[in-house]
Motif scaffolding. Structure first.
Motif, PDB file in Angstrom:
ATOM      1  N   GLN A 230       0.711  -1.275  -0.147  1.00 44.25           N
ATOM      2  CA  GLN A 230      -0.351  -0.029  -0.033  1.00 44.25           C
ATOM      3  C   GLN A 230       0.753   1.142   0.135  1.00 44.25           C
ATOM      4  OE1 GLN A 230      -3.510   0.487  -0.379  1.00 44.25           O
ATOM      5  NE2 GLN A 230      -2.615   2.547  -0.504  1.00 44.25           N
TER       6      GLN A 230
ATOM      7  N   ILE B  49       1.729   2.236  -3.640  1.00 45.99           N
ATOM      8  CA  ILE B  49       0.796   2.562  -4.219  1.00 45.99           C
ATOM      9  C   ILE B  49       0.565   4.233  -3.758  1.00 45.99           C
ATOM     10  CG2 ILE B  49      -1.641   2.601  -4.732  1.00 45.99           C
ATOM     11  CD1 ILE B  49      -1.713  -0.439  -4.425  1.00 45.99           C
ATOM     12  N   SER B  50       0.786   4.458  -2.471  1.00 46.91           N
ATOM     13  CA  SER B  50       0.551   5.816  -2.105  1.00 46.91           C
ATOM     14  C   SER B  50       1.657   6.767  -2.615  1.00 46.91           C
ATOM     15  CB  SER B  50       0.705   5.940  -0.574  1.00 46.91           C
ATOM     16  OG  SER B  50      -0.576   5.133   0.193  1.00 46.91           O
TER      17      SER B  50
ATOM     18  N   ASP C   3       1.108   7.598  -6.159  1.00 42.98           N
ATOM     19  CA  ASP C   3      -0.188   8.514  -6.204  1.00 42.98           C
ATOM     20  C   ASP C   3       0.626   9.947  -5.849  1.00 42.98           C
ATOM     21  OD1 ASP C   3      -2.657   9.392  -6.475  1.00 42.98           O
ATOM     22  OD2 ASP C   3      -2.835   9.432  -4.552  1.00 42.98           O
TER      23      ASP C   3
ATOM     24  N   THR D 207       2.378  11.242  -8.790  1.00 42.32           N
ATOM     25  CA  THR D 207       1.690  11.804 -10.167  1.00 42.32           C
ATOM     26  C   THR D 207       1.060  12.888  -9.775  1.00 42.32           C
ATOM     27  OG1 THR D 207      -0.352  10.473  -9.098  1.00 42.32           O
ATOM     28  CG2 THR D 207       0.901   9.212 -10.596  1.00 42.32           C
ATOM     29  N   ARG D 208       0.506  13.279  -8.408  1.00 43.86           N
ATOM     30  CA  ARG D 208       0.266  14.381  -8.200  1.00 43.86           C
ATOM     31  C   ARG D 208       1.291  15.587  -8.456  1.00 43.86           C
ATOM     32  NH1 ARG D 208      -2.360  11.802  -3.936  1.00 43.86           N
ATOM     33  NH2 ARG D 208      -0.787  12.229  -2.385  1.00 43.86           N
TER      34      ARG D 208
ATOM     35  N   ASN E 206       1.184  16.444 -11.824  1.00 50.83           N
ATOM     36  CA  ASN E 206      -0.001  17.014 -12.230  1.00 50.83           C
ATOM     37  C   ASN E 206       0.215  18.453 -11.693  1.00 50.83           C
ATOM     38  OD1 ASN E 206      -1.957  14.212 -11.050  1.00 50.83           O
ATOM     39  ND2 ASN E 206      -0.942  14.411 -12.874  1.00 50.83           N
TER      40      ASN E 206
ATOM     41  N   PHE F 150       0.013   2.824 -13.645  1.00 50.73           N
ATOM     42  CA  PHE F 150       0.039   4.185 -14.068  1.00 50.73           C
ATOM     43  C   PHE F 150      -0.954   4.119 -15.295  1.00 50.73           C
ATOM     44  CE2 PHE F 150       3.900   4.303 -11.741  1.00 50.73           C
ATOM     45  CZ  PHE F 150       3.803   5.144 -10.976  1.00 50.73           C
TER      46      PHE F 150
ATOM     47  N   LYS G 289      -2.029   9.647 -13.627  1.00 58.28           N
ATOM     48  CA  LYS G 289      -2.668   9.064 -12.411  1.00 58.28           C
ATOM     49  C   LYS G 289      -2.240   7.706 -12.190  1.00 58.28           C
ATOM     50  CE  LYS G 289      -6.846   8.073 -14.820  1.00 58.28           C
ATOM     51  NZ  LYS G 289      -8.651   8.479 -14.849  1.00 58.28           N
ATOM     52  N   ILE G 290      -2.800   7.049 -11.048  1.00 58.29           N
ATOM     53  CA  ILE G 290      -2.620   5.612 -10.674  1.00 58.29           C
ATOM     54  C   ILE G 290      -3.914   5.052 -10.931  1.00 58.29           C
ATOM     55  CG2 ILE G 290      -1.018   5.967  -8.910  1.00 58.29           C
ATOM     56  CD1 ILE G 290      -2.873   5.260  -6.776  1.00 58.29           C
ATOM     57  N   THR G 291      -3.796   3.777 -11.361  1.00 57.81           N
ATOM     58  CA  THR G 291      -5.174   3.062 -11.859  1.00 57.81           C
ATOM     59  C   THR G 291      -5.798   2.347 -10.395  1.00 57.81           C
ATOM     60  OG1 THR G 291      -3.911   0.893 -11.822  1.00 57.81           O
ATOM     61  CG2 THR G 291      -4.300   2.595 -14.008  1.00 57.81           C
ATOM     62  N   ASN G 292      -6.786   1.683 -10.276  1.00 58.15           N
ATOM     63  CA  ASN G 292      -7.458   1.187  -9.093  1.00 58.15           C
ATOM     64  C   ASN G 292      -6.917   0.078  -8.581  1.00 58.15           C
ATOM     65  OD1 ASN G 292      -9.470   3.289  -8.984  1.00 58.15           O
ATOM     66  ND2 ASN G 292     -10.615   2.354 -10.577  1.00 58.15           N
TER      67      ASN G 292
END
Length: 457
Positions: free
Chosen positions: A130, A133-134, A137, A140-141, A144, A322, A334-337
């Motif tokens: 996790q 993943i965090s 994320d 990606t921000r 962005n 991604f 962004k990241i996927t689910n």
């Protein structure tokens, strides 16, 4: 008696000198005011007699103290100073963004690789997965927000261009109107000094927005063109400057001139603030955004491709972490689910196997093609971008200081020549007042002589 007539011309001439001096003193603090001088000439004898001294003095004109070359130098240095100032303002904003920790891509990559290294101890751990993943994320921000910052500045520059074009068109119309009034006043032998000052001030403002050339016409009007030759003002006719949006990017624009129905494209550098806006967009901002897009695509694809070689904890083939829109990768990254157990960190799905995870960690040293930087790691590419921004900002700052110094020197030369000197005008007041009194004394003396002659009869 001729002595009285001569003295009367002296009274009128020196009164004109007093008027001019009073006008100068009244405008000592008026921005852009050019001091004036009464120009005198002796009146020749009214008869061919050898013993005729002359007819006195006359004011031939009121001279506006100005030098066309000095004024043009002021406008030229003003254009360069305005260009450099605008470019520096934009570069400073970019440098501030690039230096912010919240936008730092290298820092985000370091955090993600740290999470990957932590997971290598126990790759089947849900909390460690996790964390990957965090951090992905969070990365990606960073992409962005940095991309959106570029986009926001790009849009702001377009708005600045629109405002500059509107101001330019207003100034052009005003210059043409003043041209018309100067021609009319000159035709009636009036004194257009105040209009000439007004026109110089308007063209000075115009020179801040673009590089210009001027040419004085015999009728007193001034022809104004771009440095590249396109007409801006001819007589009482003014052009309209237009910014035509680029079909591929609405915040970029091609500049053109519309003069009495004729269109003239502006292919070269327009200079001034308008030139700085376009040059900064094309030469700095858009290349940086392209490099950022390249980094986003290269990293996301490499990460996803590596995951595709493995299996998740459920034995399923690896899925991408991604996703992005190819038309704007960095802003849409962004990241996927993907869930923690779906991270394919092993080539065979064995919980303790971390060979794919090791390959992901190895991406930190892998090189990718990034526009402007060649083959380079993503972290090094961003570090190079930050360094390039700082170097360019320092260079632009140095250029801006040099341009500002040149402009200040040109303004000082102009002011030394044309501005009102209170001490000089005070001395002129005394000179003209004394001369006026002296002519009054001549008239008084002439009257006494005349009375003496009459008393003899």
């Amino acid at each position: 008696m001729s002595i009285i007539n001569i003295a009367l011309t002296g009274l009128n001439a020196n009164r004109a000198g007093l008027d001019v001096t009073a006008q100068n003193v009244a405008n000592v603090n008026t921005p852009g005011y050019s001091r004036q001088q009464a120009m005198y000439a002796a009146i020749g004898p009214g008869s061919p007699l050898a013993n005729s001294a002359g007819g006195g003095v006359e004011v031939t004109s009121i001279r506006r103290v100005s030098d066309a070359f000095v004024v043009k130098q002021t406008w030229a240095t003003q254009s360069q100073a305005s260009y450099s100032s605008r470019y520096l303002s934009n570069m400073s904003q970019l440098e501030s963004v690039m230096g912010a920790d919240s936008f730092n891509i290298s820092m985000g990559l370091d955090n993600l690789y740290a999470a990957l290294n932590d997971a290598s101890v126990k790759p089947e751990s849900a909390p460690l997965r996790q964390q990957i993943i965090s951090e992905a994320d969070a990365l990606t921000r960073r992409f962005n927000t940095l991309s959106e910052s570029y986009y926001s500045q790009h849009k702001d520059l377009s708005d600045q261009r629109t405002a500059a074009v509107e101001l330019s068109n207003s100034l052009l119309v005003n210059v043409a109107d003043v041209n018309k009034r100067i021609v009319e006043m000159s035709a009636t032998s009036g004194n257009p000094s105040h209009l000439l000052d007004e026109r110089d001030a308007l063209i000075g403002q115009l020179s801040e927005l673009m590089s210009i050339k001027t040419n004085m016409q015999p009728d007193g009007s001034m022809q104004v063109t771009l440095a590249s030759g396109q007409p801006l003002v001819i007589g009482d006719q003014a052009s309209q400057l237009k910014a035509v949006p680029d079909p591929a990017d609405p915040y970029l624009a091609d500049m053109e001139i519309d003069f009495v129905g004729q269109r003239f494209p502006i292919n070269g550098d327009i200079g001034g603030e308008l030139g700085a806006i376009t040059d900064y967009q094309v030469d700095t901002l858009l290349p940086f955004r392209k490099s950022l897009d390249d980094m986003a695509v290269a990293f996301a694809d490499a990460f996803n491709n590596t995951l595709a070689t493995g299996q998740d904890l459920n034995g399923n083939a690896g899925q991408p972490l991604f996703a992005y829109d190819p038309t704007s990768p960095s802003s849409s990254l962004k990241i996927t689910n993907l869930q923690p157990e779906e991270l394919a960190l092993s080539s065979d799905g064995t919980p303790g196997n971390s060979d794919v995870l090791t390959s992901l960690i190895g991406l930190s040293n892998q090189t990718f093609a990034v526009t402007g930087y060649g083959n380079i790691s993503i972290s090094d590419a961003f570090t190079s971008m930050v360094g390039d921004t700082a170097i360019k900002a320092r260079q632009v700052s140095s250029d801006a200081k040099a341009a500002d110094n040149l402009n200040s020197q040109a303004i000082a030369v102009k002011e030394n020549l044309s501005s009102v000197n209170s001490d000089e005008e005070a001395a002129n007041l005394m000179v003209f007042a004394n001369a006026y009194q002296a002519n009054m004394k001549v008239i008084s003396t002439a009257n006494n002589l005349f009375d003496t002659v009459l008393a003899m009869f």
